[in-house]
Design an enzyme around this catalytic site. Structure first.
Site, short mmCIF file in Angstrom:
data_model
loop_
_atom_site.label_atom_id
_atom_site.label_comp_id
_atom_site.label_asym_id
_atom_site.label_seq_id
_atom_site.Cartn_x
_atom_site.Cartn_y
_atom_site.Cartn_z
N SER A 196 -9.85 4.50 -6.52
CA SER A 196 -9.24 3.34 -7.15
C SER A 196 -10.25 2.60 -8.02
O SER A 196 -10.84 3.19 -8.94
CB SER A 196 -8.61 2.44 -6.07
OG SER A 196 -7.71 1.54 -6.64
N HIS B 244 -1.26 6.11 -2.92
CA HIS B 244 -2.52 5.73 -3.58
C HIS B 244 -3.74 5.91 -2.68
O HIS B 244 -4.82 6.25 -3.15
CB HIS B 244 -2.41 4.26 -4.02
CG HIS B 244 -3.61 3.74 -4.74
ND1 HIS B 244 -4.01 4.23 -5.97
CD2 HIS B 244 -4.51 2.78 -4.40
CE1 HIS B 244 -5.10 3.59 -6.35
NE2 HIS B 244 -5.42 2.71 -5.43
#
Length: 279
Positions: free
Chosen positions: A103, A255
């Protein structure tokens, strides 16, 4: 904590950075793990036991997250955080590094490669942040208001750790008390919210395509097909702009790849590092 880990703080770039270092005399390569926004080295707790068998591993709490210091004088820009990681690795005298970023950590990896491309042999980007602009001026100006950090804290309390995890994961059944508490712990003190307020001001936005195209380091991109935080189309665009890259998509995955798919991610990393071909 396990006996073969050296953990602690190093003063680098005017801030105390928390790290966990797993030496491995049998490996010439060192993997450097960089977590995402609102996270910490805790993110990689499932991957580290796999990686440390094959490689030397350094996991870093990026300021102001995790156990790293929260300092009102530190500049929380991506470039400065990247410089901090570079200086930390230099203090260990590390060579032949493999940078892995999840991320926001992926954006820090890209900043490191932009600043000092020769530092890493290869890089792995797990659902990397990309193409985000700088915060809008009204928000930046608001961050100078006294007690603005209380609004940041209020926003965080409203969204909550469990909701954030649900948004990050495809498989909600893996959410448990250990996970919730692990992500919540760094946010129990007010200092983090003061630092996050500073970060709103300092964060300069993700690297533009023009700079990404100059990065020649071999990069492996791994994405979840159900990533709501950084959608797959971002990964596809990033794989085009990084001229020496390969994109792998994991099905039924969100994610938080290090939480949902640590074993698969490890095997892809191992294969990528074993392959001397680029791209």
């Amino acid at each position: 904590m396990e006996q073969n880990v050296v953990s602690g703080y190093k003063p680098v770039n005017n801030i105390d950075v928390y790290y966990e270092f797993y030496p491995n005399q049998a490996s010439e390569q060192t993997i450097v793990l960089l977590h995402g926004f609102l996270s910490s080295t805790f993110t990689f707790r499932h991957m580290i036991p796999l990686l440390k068998k094959e490689f030397q591993v350094l996991s870093v709490d990026l300021p102001p997250f995790g156990k790293s210091a929260k300092c009102s004088r530190y500049k929380y820009s991506y470039q400065n955080i990247a410089q901090t990681v570079i200086k930390l690795t230099e203090s260990f005298g590390l060579q032949k590094m493999i940078l892995i970023g999840h991320s926001m950590g992926g954006q820090i990896v890209l900043n490191i490669l932009h600043l000092k491309q020769e530092i890493a042999e290869k890089a792995i980007l797990l659902c990397s942040s990309a193409y985000l602009k700088r915060s809008k001026m009204p928000l930046i100006l608001s961050s100078y208001l006294p007690y603005f950090h209380r609004f940041v804290k209020y926003w965080f309390a409203r969204t909550g750790v469990e909701k954030n995890l649900q948004a990050s994961l495809y498989n909600h059944s893996i959410i448990n008390e250990e996970m919730i508490n692990g992500y919540l712990e760094p946010f129990l003190q007010d200092e983090i919210f003061v630092a996050l307020t500073r970060m709103i001001r300092d964060r300069e936005g993700d690297l533009p395509a023009k700079i990404l195209k100059q990065i020649k380091t071999p990069c492996l991109l791994i994405w979840g097909d159900h990533d709501k935080s950084v959608p797959l189309k971002i990964g596809e665009k990033l794989s085009k702009d990084l001229t020496n890259s390969k994109l792998i998509v994991l099905e039924k995955t969100g994610h938080a790849l290090p939480e949902e798919r640590p074993i698969e991610v490890y095997h892809y990393i191992k294969g990528f590092l074993a392959n001397n071909q680029t791209g």
